[in-house]
Design an enzyme around this catalytic site. Structure first.
Site, PDB file in Angstrom:
ATOM      1  N   HIS A 118      -1.182  -5.153   1.291  1.00  0.00           N
ATOM      2  CA  HIS A 118      -1.792  -3.892   1.707  1.00  0.00           C
ATOM      3  C   HIS A 118      -1.611  -2.822   0.635  1.00  0.00           C
ATOM      4  CE1 HIS A 118      -2.714  -4.164   6.235  1.00  0.00           C
ATOM      5  NE2 HIS A 118      -2.542  -5.399   5.795  1.00  0.00           N
ATOM      6  N   ASP A 119      -0.523  -2.891  -0.106  1.00  0.00           N
ATOM      7  CA  ASP A 119      -0.312  -1.928  -1.185  1.00  0.00           C
ATOM      8  C   ASP A 119      -1.237  -2.219  -2.363  1.00  0.00           C
ATOM      9  OD1 ASP A 119       1.065   0.242  -2.547  1.00  0.00           O
ATOM     10  OD2 ASP A 119       1.981  -1.319  -3.780  1.00  0.00           O
ATOM     11  N   VAL A 122      -5.253  -1.663  -2.172  1.00  0.00           N
ATOM     12  CA  VAL A 122      -5.844  -0.350  -1.918  1.00  0.00           C
ATOM     13  C   VAL A 122      -5.888   0.512  -3.170  1.00  0.00           C
ATOM     14  CG1 VAL A 122      -5.647   1.773  -0.559  1.00  0.00           C
ATOM     15  CG2 VAL A 122      -5.258  -0.450   0.515  1.00  0.00           C
ATOM     16  N   SER A 128       2.123   3.004  -3.156  1.00  0.00           N
ATOM     17  CA  SER A 128       1.545   4.187  -2.514  1.00  0.00           C
ATOM     18  C   SER A 128       1.491   4.045  -1.000  1.00  0.00           C
ATOM     19  CB  SER A 128       0.142   4.467  -3.066  1.00  0.00           C
ATOM     20  OG  SER A 128      -0.727   3.368  -2.838  1.00  0.00           O
ATOM     21  N   HIS A 245      -0.481 -16.588   5.517  1.00  0.00           N
ATOM     22  CA  HIS A 245      -0.482 -16.531   6.977  1.00  0.00           C
ATOM     23  C   HIS A 245       0.304 -17.685   7.593  1.00  0.00           C
ATOM     24  CE1 HIS A 245      -4.299 -13.795   7.349  1.00  0.00           C
ATOM     25  NE2 HIS A 245      -3.221 -13.151   6.933  1.00  0.00           N
TER      26      HIS A 245
END
Length: 367
Positions: A118-119, A122, A128, A245
């Site tokens: 996710h970091d 983006v 961030s 996953h």
């Protein structure tokens, strides 16, 4: 253990990231040690669903901008030995801290691995996603990031504290690099490959809600390859990274629509999931070995036991089925391609001092 997993798998919408909206956080004390919690459920309102669809159309453009901030010079600064003379015991310190975090929570590992993606996806790999803005305009308060688990954040914060407890290392190692190392250790300590991590990232200073665009659980193969391609990752990288996953869980809101007769889902598996959604409200992404990093995820896909539609499409679409078969039959091949893909992912959007990067003293706030 099962009871502990069930309790931690539940979603608690009222929780927030260290009461981030409290005015006192505008100028936080550096020694502050409070930890983080997150809202875990996405809103099901029609308005937010429409916004969600709009994000799907615009994610390629936004992510192209995110990739653009990664210059060849910044990427070239990465080195496996970057901290050899700066903080020579860095990797041992981080690994020890991650091991303690995993002992405290069975979902620390998958939460940290997901946080890293996710970091990087983006604004690039600049930590961030961990920034708290007093005005509420930051990445983690975007609905797509509200599903991140607090255990991932606390794992990184604890590792940062452990690193800074060494006088030689204090305030000399970026949160972005600590997140990258903690992710590798989460994978390895769960049974996955022990790979070398390129280091030398600097932390970003900007985090905004509107910058967040991430793949969703109902994406088809074209949407997935388009998304990962905008990050500079190949279809092979995408299928290999999806193997992450093999650890972790998802709320029923992400796959419940598939339980009413999705032809790609094994009927017995669907019946089992209906029971899980009626009791715990979540299910493991890999029901076979939920806490072990292995190739069972791909074996599940071949049996129609992929939890998310975006996972099952890797097998139901003939264009990617060959890779699923390869990884299902050969764990070593999966590990090798996963390491290669993680290395490439770790180069996305790398910051340097010349591009506004810094080494944050507190991972939650720009200096």
């Amino acid at each position: 253990m099962d009871q502990k997993l069930s309790e931690r798998g539940r979603h608690t919408p009222s929780l927030s990231y260290i009461n981030a909206t409290h005015p006192s956080l505008a100028k936080p004390p550096r020694a502050q040690t409070q930890f983080i919690t997150f809202q875990a459920c996405l809103s099901s309102s029609s308005e937010e669903k429409n916004i969600d669809r709009m994000r799907s159309f615009h994610f390629v453009v936004v992510l192209a901008l995110a990739v653009a901030i990664s210059s060849p010079l910044a990427a070239a600064q990465l080195s496996q030995n970057y901290y050899a003379s700066i903080c020579p015991n860095l990797e041992n310190i981080v690994r020890g801290s991650v091991q303690r975090s995993m002992q405290q929570s069975p979902i620390a590992a998958p939460a940290t691995l997901r946080l890293f993606f996710h970091d990087c996806a983006v604004r690039g790999c600049d930590a961030s996603v961990m920034i708290i803005n007093p005005n509420g305009d930051d990445e983690w308060r975007n609905p797509d990031d509200q599903t991140l688990k607090p255990e991932g954040f606390t794992t990184v914060i604890a590792a940062k504290a452990a690193v800074d407890s060494d006088p030689q290392c204090r305030n000399r190692v970026s949160c972005a690099d600590i997140l990258a190392l903690a992710t590798r250790d989460s994978v390895f300590l769960s049974g996955g490959p022990n790979y070398a991590v390129e280091l030398g990232r600097f932390d970003g200073r900007v985090s905004t809600r509107n910058s967040v665009n991430l793949p969703h659980g109902n994406f088809n193969l074209d949407q997935l390859t388009g998304y990962f391609g905008s990050l500079g990752l190949s279809p092979t990288d995408m299928v290999a990274l999806s193997g992450g996953h093999t650890i972790g869980a998802a709320s029923c809101s992400f796959f419940g629509y598939r339980l009413g007769g999705d032809p790609t889902m094994d009927p017995n598996f669907a019946a089992m999931l209906r029971g899980s959604c009626g009791s715990s409200g979540f299910a493991f992404l890999d029901a076979a070995t939920p806490l072990r990093f292995d190739n069972a995820f791909y074996q599940n896909l071949r049996a129609g036991r992929g939890l998310l539609g975006s996972d099952q499409t890797l097998y139901s679409d003939p264009r990617s089925r060959g890779l699923v078969d390869r990884y299902a039959a050969n764990q070593g091949a999966f590990f090798n391609d996963f390491v290669a893909a993680m290395t490439k992912l770790g180069r996305v959007g790398v910051k340097s001092p010349a591009t506004g990067g810094e080494i944050r003293r507190d991972c939650r706030f720009p200096n």
